[in-house]
Design a protein around this motif. Sequence first.
Motif, short mmCIF file in Angstrom:
data_model
loop_
_atom_site.label_atom_id
_atom_site.label_comp_id
_atom_site.label_asym_id
_atom_site.label_seq_id
_atom_site.Cartn_x
_atom_site.Cartn_y
_atom_site.Cartn_z
N PHE A 239 0.86 -1.18 0.00
CA PHE A 239 0.00 0.00 0.00
C PHE A 239 0.89 1.23 0.00
O PHE A 239 1.79 1.36 0.83
CB PHE A 239 -0.90 0.00 1.25
N ILE A 240 0.65 2.14 -0.93
CA ILE A 240 1.41 3.38 -1.04
C ILE A 240 0.42 4.53 -0.98
O ILE A 240 -0.58 4.54 -1.69
CB ILE A 240 2.20 3.43 -2.37
N ASP A 241 0.70 5.50 -0.12
CA ASP A 241 -0.22 6.62 0.06
C ASP A 241 0.55 7.84 0.50
O ASP A 241 1.65 7.74 1.04
CB ASP A 241 -1.26 6.24 1.13
N ASP A 242 -0.04 9.01 0.28
CA ASP A 242 0.63 10.26 0.68
C ASP A 242 0.18 10.74 2.06
O ASP A 242 0.60 11.81 2.49
CB ASP A 242 0.40 11.35 -0.36
N ARG A 243 -0.65 9.96 2.75
CA ARG A 243 -1.10 10.33 4.09
C ARG A 243 -0.56 9.35 5.11
O ARG A 243 -0.82 8.14 5.04
CB ARG A 243 -2.62 10.39 4.14
N GLU A 244 0.20 9.88 6.06
CA GLU A 244 0.86 9.04 7.05
C GLU A 244 -0.12 8.19 7.85
O GLU A 244 0.16 7.02 8.14
CB GLU A 244 1.68 9.93 8.00
N GLU A 245 -1.29 8.73 8.19
CA GLU A 245 -2.25 7.96 8.98
C GLU A 245 -2.79 6.75 8.19
O GLU A 245 -3.08 5.71 8.78
CB GLU A 245 -3.40 8.84 9.49
N ASN A 246 -2.90 6.87 6.89
CA ASN A 246 -3.34 5.74 6.07
C ASN A 246 -2.27 4.66 6.00
O ASN A 246 -2.56 3.47 6.05
CB ASN A 246 -3.73 6.20 4.68
N VAL A 247 -1.03 5.08 5.87
CA VAL A 247 0.09 4.15 5.83
C VAL A 247 0.20 3.41 7.16
O VAL A 247 0.39 2.19 7.19
CB VAL A 247 1.40 4.88 5.47
N ALA A 248 0.04 4.13 8.26
CA ALA A 248 0.11 3.50 9.58
C ALA A 248 -1.00 2.47 9.76
O ALA A 248 -0.78 1.38 10.30
CB ALA A 248 0.04 4.57 10.67
N SER A 249 -2.19 2.79 9.31
CA SER A 249 -3.32 1.88 9.42
C SER A 249 -3.11 0.63 8.56
O SER A 249 -3.42 -0.49 8.98
CB SER A 249 -4.61 2.60 9.01
N ALA A 250 -2.61 0.81 7.36
CA ALA A 250 -2.31 -0.33 6.49
C ALA A 250 -1.27 -1.23 7.14
O ALA A 250 -1.40 -2.46 7.13
CB ALA A 250 -1.83 0.15 5.13
N SER A 251 -0.25 -0.63 7.73
CA SER A 251 0.77 -1.40 8.43
C SER A 251 0.16 -2.18 9.60
O SER A 251 0.50 -3.34 9.83
CB SER A 251 1.88 -0.49 8.96
#
Length: 85
Positions: free
Chosen positions: A46-58
Amino acid sequence: MSEVIGYRDLFEREFYSCQIGIAKPDVGFFRFILTELDVPPTSVLFIDDREENVASASEAGLQASLFPAAGGAAAMVTILARFGL
């Protein structure tokens, strides 16, 4: 995005919050997709420009990377290479 940008012609499956009823960064968004795809979380990037989305995916177990807002194609190439793609 599906029709205007042409994602429907590029991807086998697309998942949009408005269709599944769960929005990022809710971890349920990612869990829903994993269930639909029936794949292990570590097989998804998952690649995204929003840190909160990246954290949730992780948190859902996906491989995830933050894309810098002004990164352009070079940043994408770097991210993909980091994950062996």
